[in-house]
Design an enzyme around this catalytic site. Structure first.
Site, PDB file in Angstrom:
ATOM      1  N   CYS A  26       0.864  -1.159  -0.015  1.00 16.77           N
ATOM      2  CA  CYS A  26       0.055   0.128  -0.129  1.00 16.77           C
ATOM      3  C   CYS A  26       0.922   1.269   0.034  1.00 16.77           C
ATOM      4  CB  CYS A  26      -1.158  -0.124   1.306  1.00 16.77           C
ATOM      5  SG  CYS A  26      -2.324   1.302   1.029  1.00 16.77           S
ATOM      6  N   HIS A  68      -3.519  -5.372   1.187  1.00 16.00           N
ATOM      7  CA  HIS A  68      -2.937  -5.607   2.399  1.00 16.00           C
ATOM      8  C   HIS A  68      -2.921  -7.264   2.501  1.00 16.00           C
ATOM      9  CE1 HIS A  68      -2.425  -1.568   4.111  1.00 16.00           C
ATOM     10  NE2 HIS A  68      -3.365  -1.117   3.213  1.00 16.00           N
ATOM     11  N   GLU A  99      -1.248  -8.753   4.982  1.00 14.14           N
ATOM     12  CA  GLU A  99      -1.148  -8.849   6.402  1.00 14.14           C
ATOM     13  C   GLU A  99      -2.467  -8.840   7.074  1.00 14.14           C
ATOM     14  OE1 GLU A  99      -0.601  -5.947   5.006  1.00 14.14           O
ATOM     15  OE2 GLU A  99      -1.214  -4.273   6.089  1.00 14.14           O
TER      16      GLU A  99
END
Lengths: 182, 306
Positions: free
Chosen positions: B121, B252, B254
């Site tokens: 990002c 994302h 994660e």
């Protein structure tokens, strides 16, 4: 009815941390410590409007400024200029003999959703309808440069304006933005 | 007064030094064997801790590396992740200020040796602004991550991406099959890959650099909102450099590293697995689709010497 350009230059009343960060990055990380004396920044709106005469265009400009679309009076101030299209030299460059020289750089996006939203708000929400033409938004950077001549200052401003690599330029990414050195 | 439930929510930070936060196993033997990843923390980063947890869950050591440390010491690490957030408050332009810092010059040099670099990002924006992505001419600014179109601002939602390059090309997608579709969340206002350099997109396809593209759940690449959430050119969601060891990714991973993070209504196999896992915390803690990004990084490090 004639077409007029209304320019709104909006600046913060408080310290501009964006300008300060740009100045610090240029001076500390990019080698402009000896030539770049200061950086200031204003948001620049240009609203194309149909009006009977210059006085009416200026009156409309004051109304636009009061809509709170462009200016938050709690933290910003605004300077307004109106001129007939094609006749005005907006945001003229200040040139002092012997320097330092202040060079303006206007940076704007090729596609700017905020400008479109502002145009639509003036046309529809505030009811100005077809009087409103195009609305443009950009950032006017004012670079105070120590240089031997205006041309030299302008060359430095060009270098700062256009990002071409990790090590050169900062203000514009030419793949999404355009710029004009005034 | 005792708070019996508070222990559950304590972060698993085992060591906190003055300028360094190490996260990982307490076994020194295990630490020596594990690859060590620096997660760069700029002022305004806000995803470094969850990124560290995903790295640790993938069998690597994670260390949060603050922006004001000596950039030269970054050469001690095996790989680098620039996490999401708002580095330097997105001042001037998202990623523009961070790209000019000494940390990025060091990472640029280490990447040239083959070390893996992942930008998530805002980290992707930093990699693009620093000329590391697409990296056809390394260091040259060849693209931009422009403001979203379609939503006129910040957009946050789950999307699907399709793996669009050959398996093994990119260090971070080694565990994905060609054409594999999986969900991940996006959260950004400036995520539209664009370029004005003629022929660049074509050469990136030729090089296998277009790694992930936004798609429908069936893997169809359709240029319409919300399938393409930001108007990105050719629905591009993730790009690697020609060597495959630097990866800029707008979604994302994660935030999709555990099954419990994945929604149950996205219509894919992960949603089905999530529904099946209700009532079983153990199953909820199984890997989500984003975990493979980090596990691919580990696998690359273990098998490709640099």
């Amino acid at each position: 009815m004639k077409t007029y350009h209304i320019e709104l230059l909006v600046r913060l009343k408080t310290a501009d941390t964006v300008a300060l960060t740009a100045k610090n990055t240029l001076r500390r990380d990019m080698g402009y410590e000896s030539v770049l004396l200061d950086v200031r920044r204003e948001e620049r709106w240009v609203i194309q409007v149909q009006a009977e005469d210059l006085q009416t265009a200026e009156k409309l400009g004051r109304e636009f400024a009061a809509t709170r679309i462009f200016v938050n009076p709690n933290k910003q101030t605004c300077v307004l200029k109106a001129a007939e299209s094609g006749q005005a030299k907006l945001s003229p460059q200040k040139q002092d003999e012997g320097g330092p020289y202040e060079v303006g750089v206007i940076v704007s996006y090729y596609q700017d959703g905020k400008a479109v939203s502002a145009r639509d708000a003036l046309r529809h929400t505030y009811g100005y309808g077809g009087r409103i033409g195009n609305v443009e938004r950009g950032v006017l950077w004012k670079l105070l440069l120590s240089a031997q001549s205006p041309d030299s200052a302008r060359k430095t401003a060009e270098d700062i304006a256009l990002t071409s690599s990790m090590n050169s330029g900062l203000l514009t990414n030419s793949h999404s933005q355009t710029y004009i050195v005034l | 007064m005792s708070q019996p439930n508070s222990r559950i929510f304590l972060p698993k930070i085992t060591k906190v030094a003055s300028k360094t936060q190490k996260l990982g196993s307490s076994s020194s033997h295990k630490l020596r064997e594990m690859k060590k990843i620096a997660i760069i923390q700029y002022p305004g980063s806000n995803c470094e801790y969850e990124t560290a947890r995903a790295v640790m869950a993938s069998g690597m050591e994670a260390e949060i590396f603050r922006w004001n440390r000596d950039a030269a010491s970054l050469d001690e690490y095996d790989g680098y992740i620039i996490p999401g957030g708002f580095s330097y408050q997105d001042r001037v332009r998202a990623g523009a200020i961070a790209a000019k810092k000494g940390i990025m010059r060091t990472i640029f040099g280490e990447a040239a040796k083959g070390k893996p670099v992942l930008g998530i990002c805002n980290g992707a924006q930093v990699l693009v602004e620093s000329g590391m992505i697409p990296g056809v001419n390394p260091g040259e600014l060849e693209m931009a991550l422009a403001p979203n179109t379609g939503t006129s601002g910040y957009y946050c939602n789950w999307v699907h991406v399709v793996h669009s390059t050959r398996k093994g090309k990119c260090a971070f997608t080694r565990f994905f099959e060609k054409s594999e579709v999986f969900p991940m969340p996006v959260a950004h206002a400036e995520g539209r890959f664009v370029t004005r350099k003629k022929g660049l997109i074509e050469s990136m396809y030729d090089n296998g650099q277009i790694v992930l593209r936004y798609s429908t759940v069936d893997g169809k690449v359709e240029d319409r909102f919300p399938v393409n959430p930001n108007g990105s050119t050719d629905n591009i969601a993730g790009i690697c450099n020609p060597a495959g060891n630097v990866f800029a990714l707008m979604p994302h991973p994660e935030r999709a590293a555990w099954l419990r993070q994945v929604p149950d209504d996205t219509g894919d196999e992960y949603a089905e697995a999530k529904r099946d896992a209700y009532g079983s915390w153990q199953r909820m803690t199984e890997a989500g689709p984003g975990r493979k990004i980090f596990e691919s990084m580990r696998e690359y490090l273990e098998n490709i010497p640099y």
